[in-house]
Design an enzyme around this catalytic site. Sequence first.
Site, PDB file in Angstrom:
ATOM      1  N   LYS A  83       0.852  -1.180   0.000  1.00 42.35           N
ATOM      2  CA  LYS A  83       0.000   0.000   0.000  1.00 42.35           C
ATOM      3  C   LYS A  83       0.892   1.236   0.000  1.00 42.35           C
ATOM      4  CE  LYS A  83      -0.630   0.338   5.013  1.00 42.35           C
ATOM      5  NZ  LYS A  83       0.042   1.622   5.180  1.00 42.35           N
ATOM      6  N   PHE A 115      -2.088   6.592  12.423  1.00 40.94           N
ATOM      7  CA  PHE A 115      -2.113   6.733  10.971  1.00 40.94           C
ATOM      8  C   PHE A 115      -2.822   5.534  10.330  1.00 40.94           C
ATOM      9  CE2 PHE A 115       1.731   9.249  12.161  1.00 40.94           C
ATOM     10  CZ  PHE A 115       1.226  10.494  11.839  1.00 40.94           C
ATOM     11  N   CYS A 116      -2.084   4.483  10.071  1.00 39.10           N
ATOM     12  CA  CYS A 116      -2.615   3.364   9.288  1.00 39.10           C
ATOM     13  C   CYS A 116      -3.624   2.511  10.045  1.00 39.10           C
ATOM     14  CB  CYS A 116      -1.472   2.527   8.741  1.00 39.10           C
ATOM     15  SG  CYS A 116      -0.384   3.520   7.676  1.00 39.10           S
ATOM     16  N   ILE A 117      -3.451   2.344  11.349  1.00 41.84           N
ATOM     17  CA  ILE A 117      -4.439   1.585  12.123  1.00 41.84           C
ATOM     18  C   ILE A 117      -5.758   2.358  12.144  1.00 41.84           C
ATOM     19  CG2 ILE A 117      -5.041   0.684  14.404  1.00 41.84           C
ATOM     20  CD1 ILE A 117      -2.871  -0.985  13.013  1.00 41.84           C
ATOM     21  N   THR A 120      -7.390   2.648   8.524  1.00 43.50           N
ATOM     22  CA  THR A 120      -7.889   1.368   8.018  1.00 43.50           C
ATOM     23  C   THR A 120      -9.141   0.924   8.782  1.00 43.50           C
ATOM     24  OG1 THR A 120      -5.716   0.739   7.196  1.00 43.50           O
ATOM     25  CG2 THR A 120      -7.293  -1.048   7.578  1.00 43.50           C
TER      26      THR A 120
END
Length: 174
Positions: A83, A115-117, A120
């Site tokens: 990603k 951020f990504c946690i 998502t």
Amino acid sequence: MADALLIIDMQTGLYAGPDHPFERERVLQTINQLIGRARHAGAPIFVARHTGPAGSAIAAGSPYWQVWHELDVDEARDQFFNKTRPSCFLGTDLAQRLRAMQLNELVIVGMKTQFCIDTTCRVAVELGFSVILPEDGHTCMDTATLSAAAIIEHHNATLAGAFVQRVSAAAISF
């Protein structure tokens, strides 16, 4: 019972970079325990790698881009994908893979919490998936304004209810 495990950005450049994640060894052990449970139950394991542009420290194939060597995953049996954004869904085929396999409930773990946690988890719900967030299965680094512990506590509280089912990793089964 959860359908699948999604592990986000447990990569050498983040896990072992100059700023170590909060309680990184404990989080790694927690994730590896979840991997073991998912494997035992035959639940699929998805592994996201954040990928930077060519020439960057986390460009595809670079040493820092590699998944941390102590993470108990295997490209031959687990579903790896790359990603380029905080969302594991934007610009990837993750949603299509999950739907094709009729997987609806995801356990989301890894890095970085804010951020990504966070992104998502929120996007997964918008796409119609159910999310289980182990409160002890994600981490990040201290920032100039907040400690990693405060960031994790804040996101666990903020995401719980509206976006995720917040539980301890020990309570999760596949």
